[in-house]
Scaffold this motif. Sequence first.
Motif, short mmCIF file in Angstrom:
data_model
loop_
_atom_site.label_atom_id
_atom_site.label_comp_id
_atom_site.label_asym_id
_atom_site.label_seq_id
_atom_site.Cartn_x
_atom_site.Cartn_y
_atom_site.Cartn_z
N UNK A 80 1.27 -10.80 0.84
CA UNK A 80 2.41 -9.96 1.21
C UNK A 80 3.49 -9.96 0.12
N UNK A 81 3.71 -11.11 -0.48
CA UNK A 81 4.81 -11.25 -1.44
C UNK A 81 4.44 -10.89 -2.87
N UNK A 82 3.14 -10.75 -3.16
CA UNK A 82 2.72 -10.53 -4.56
C UNK A 82 2.05 -9.18 -4.79
N UNK A 83 1.36 -8.63 -3.79
CA UNK A 83 0.61 -7.38 -4.00
C UNK A 83 1.56 -6.20 -4.19
N UNK A 84 1.14 -5.21 -4.99
CA UNK A 84 2.00 -4.04 -5.17
C UNK A 84 1.91 -3.13 -3.93
N UNK A 85 2.78 -2.18 -3.87
CA UNK A 85 2.91 -1.34 -2.67
C UNK A 85 1.63 -0.56 -2.37
N UNK A 86 0.99 -0.02 -3.39
CA UNK A 86 -0.23 0.77 -3.17
C UNK A 86 -1.34 -0.11 -2.62
N UNK A 87 -1.50 -1.31 -3.17
CA UNK A 87 -2.54 -2.22 -2.71
C UNK A 87 -2.29 -2.65 -1.26
N UNK A 88 -1.04 -2.95 -0.94
CA UNK A 88 -0.70 -3.32 0.43
C UNK A 88 -1.00 -2.17 1.40
N UNK A 89 -0.62 -0.96 1.01
CA UNK A 89 -0.87 0.19 1.87
C UNK A 89 -2.36 0.40 2.09
N UNK A 90 -3.16 0.20 1.03
CA UNK A 90 -4.62 0.32 1.17
C UNK A 90 -5.17 -0.71 2.16
N UNK A 91 -4.70 -1.93 2.06
CA UNK A 91 -5.15 -2.99 2.97
C UNK A 91 -4.83 -2.63 4.41
N UNK A 92 -3.58 -2.21 4.66
CA UNK A 92 -3.17 -1.90 6.03
C UNK A 92 -3.90 -0.68 6.58
N UNK A 93 -4.15 0.30 5.73
CA UNK A 93 -4.80 1.52 6.20
C UNK A 93 -6.30 1.33 6.41
#
Length: 347
Positions: free
Chosen positions: A151-164
């Motif tokens: 949560x604290x290190x991944x960039x926004x696009x990668x986080x969004x991909x994980x959640x989606x």
Amino acid sequence: MNKGRSAAPPGAAGGPARHLPVLRERAIEALAVKPGGLYLDATFGAGGYTQAILATEETRVIALDRDPSAIAAGAAVVADFPGRLKLMQTRFGDLGEAAEAASLGAFDGIVLDIGVSSLQLDKAERGFSFRFDGPLDMRMEKSGRSAADLINEADEVHLADILFHYGEERLARKIARAIVSDRKSTPFTSTKALADLVGRIVPHKPTDIHPATRTFQALRIAVNDELGELVRALESAERVLKAENRLVVVTFHSLEDRIAKQFFATRSGRGRAASRLLPGEIAPAEPTFIVPDRQPILPDATEIAANPRARSAKLRFGIRTSAPPQEPDTALRKLASLPDRARSGRR
């Protein structure tokens, strides 16, 4: 016959009967357990399936779990069935290697109960659940990169991909954007902090599932590579299962079930039209599984009432043929992966 703890419904190994194994009776029925057989419980957890298998005379079980707490607690079950149960701390995706390391032959049945166990969810310090305030951890092996690290290190696009892709969260981009913004001032370290953020973003009614459910599912899958482990486990099970015996898979959300469904469909040749081969055309692989009709098998109303966590469970099983194992399935592995943005050129 050593009845041991199996004389009563199995509970938490070495402790109170808190954990209720989902679809236990239907799984054992699908497994078609026979006296003296050798079985692999690739997701031991609290030992519910293992104890049900060992209730049949002279059966033996090799049980795997990546969680050291599950292995430690399972010592009580090992003591109840001397010489009939071997516990191994390893990932279920490595079941083939585990069987080889134990110098075992092929198995008479394999069962996989995918997902997080109740014993993990119910411990705040493990950080799997938004129901308790605890460290944002989610590591099944208690080692490696935690959910907080992600949560604290991944960039926004990668986080969004994980959640989606892993949580099927429609508001993935909005949640990822808020996480990246908030962590600049205060890094995320607790389950409550993350659950509160998601709760502010995702519209919900009191009767809906908790708004953070999909986000927590996605992070847990990413931290533990659960879908990749499932694909590797299915392909390994195909190699170490005896002909005419059963592979049983219990899943708890659509991503897991999609992988299990596609694996059995591909391996059984379902949907493949019979046709004459053209000159030089390579014949399709011989089916490695027969998949009986009326699947998936679902929990009934009585089980759901007794154990609400069973409501999303689905059971699928196949019967191994004598055909040689097939090659790894690229399409199946793609289902378990995030999109390759570098290859697609997308940002």
